[in-house]
Design a protein around this motif. Structure first.
Motif, short mmCIF file in Angstrom:
data_model
loop_
_atom_site.label_atom_id
_atom_site.label_comp_id
_atom_site.label_asym_id
_atom_site.label_seq_id
_atom_site.Cartn_x
_atom_site.Cartn_y
_atom_site.Cartn_z
N GLY A 24 0.80 -1.22 0.00
CA GLY A 24 0.00 0.00 0.00
C GLY A 24 0.83 1.27 0.00
N ALA A 25 2.11 1.18 0.32
CA ALA A 25 2.97 2.36 0.39
C ALA A 25 3.47 2.81 -0.98
CB ALA A 25 4.17 2.08 1.30
N ILE A 26 3.29 1.99 -2.01
CA ILE A 26 3.76 2.41 -3.33
C ILE A 26 2.88 3.53 -3.85
CG2 ILE A 26 4.76 0.17 -3.86
CD1 ILE A 26 2.39 -0.44 -5.61
N GLY A 27 3.39 4.29 -4.77
CA GLY A 27 2.69 5.48 -5.24
C GLY A 27 1.44 5.18 -6.04
N THR A 28 0.62 6.21 -6.18
CA THR A 28 -0.63 6.08 -6.91
C THR A 28 -0.38 5.80 -8.39
OG1 THR A 28 -1.63 7.66 -5.37
CG2 THR A 28 -2.81 7.24 -7.41
N LYS A 29 0.63 6.45 -8.96
CA LYS A 29 0.92 6.23 -10.38
C LYS A 29 1.32 4.78 -10.64
CE LYS A 29 2.23 10.94 -11.45
NZ LYS A 29 3.27 11.83 -11.94
N ILE A 33 -0.50 2.10 -13.13
CA ILE A 33 0.24 1.38 -14.18
C ILE A 33 0.07 -0.12 -14.03
CG2 ILE A 33 2.56 0.86 -15.04
CD1 ILE A 33 3.27 3.80 -14.43
N VAL A 34 0.19 -0.62 -12.80
CA VAL A 34 0.01 -2.06 -12.56
C VAL A 34 -1.42 -2.48 -12.93
CG1 VAL A 34 -0.10 -3.82 -10.75
CG2 VAL A 34 1.82 -2.25 -10.83
N GLY A 35 -2.40 -1.66 -12.58
CA GLY A 35 -3.78 -1.97 -12.92
C GLY A 35 -4.02 -2.00 -14.42
N VAL A 36 -3.41 -1.07 -15.15
CA VAL A 36 -3.56 -1.04 -16.61
C VAL A 36 -2.89 -2.26 -17.25
CG1 VAL A 36 -2.85 0.23 -18.68
CG2 VAL A 36 -3.86 1.45 -16.76
N VAL A 37 -1.70 -2.61 -16.76
CA VAL A 37 -1.01 -3.78 -17.30
C VAL A 37 -1.82 -5.05 -17.03
CG1 VAL A 37 1.05 -5.23 -17.04
CG2 VAL A 37 1.28 -2.76 -17.23
N MET A 38 -2.36 -5.17 -15.82
CA MET A 38 -3.18 -6.34 -15.50
C MET A 38 -4.45 -6.38 -16.34
SD MET A 38 -2.69 -6.63 -11.36
CE MET A 38 -3.76 -8.03 -11.16
#
Length: 100
Positions: A24-29, A33-38
């Motif tokens: 959860g500490a990783i950035g919003t961007k 990006i991970v959501g778009v790739v998935m």
């Protein structure tokens, strides 16, 4: 009934988004990006499963067992890949938990 009483769609969409837990500490961007790739991987795998279903259909119509077998393999591998991509955040959480 409870969701309708709240008047917002946040209750529904929060159930769909992955729970980032320890990440959860990783950035919003990065999350976007991970959501778009998935999402791209999911769309590709669904398309591959549809193409496999077409191979099955064509193979059955032409009595071509090789084409049917190719379609079955494509559908099975696409659905297995889809399951892996959909559960990726859970798998990462488990691996990270074992590493600690």
């Amino acid at each position: 009934m409870q969701l309708a009483a709240d008047g917002g769609i946040d209750g529904i969409t929060n159930g769909i988004k992955p729970d980032w837990n320890i990440f959860g500490a990783i950035g919003t961007k990065v999350k976007i990006i991970v959501g778009v790739v998935m999402a791209g991987a999911v769309l590709f795998l669904l398309g591959s499963a549809i193409v496999g279903a077409v191979h099955i259909r064509v193979g059955n119509q032409q009595h071509n067992t090789m084409e049917t077998k190719k379609g079955q393999t494509m559908v099975a591998s696409s659905l297995l890949g889809l399951f892996a991509v959909a559960s990726m955040s859970t798998l990462f959480g488990i691996v990270y938990g074992f590493a600690i």
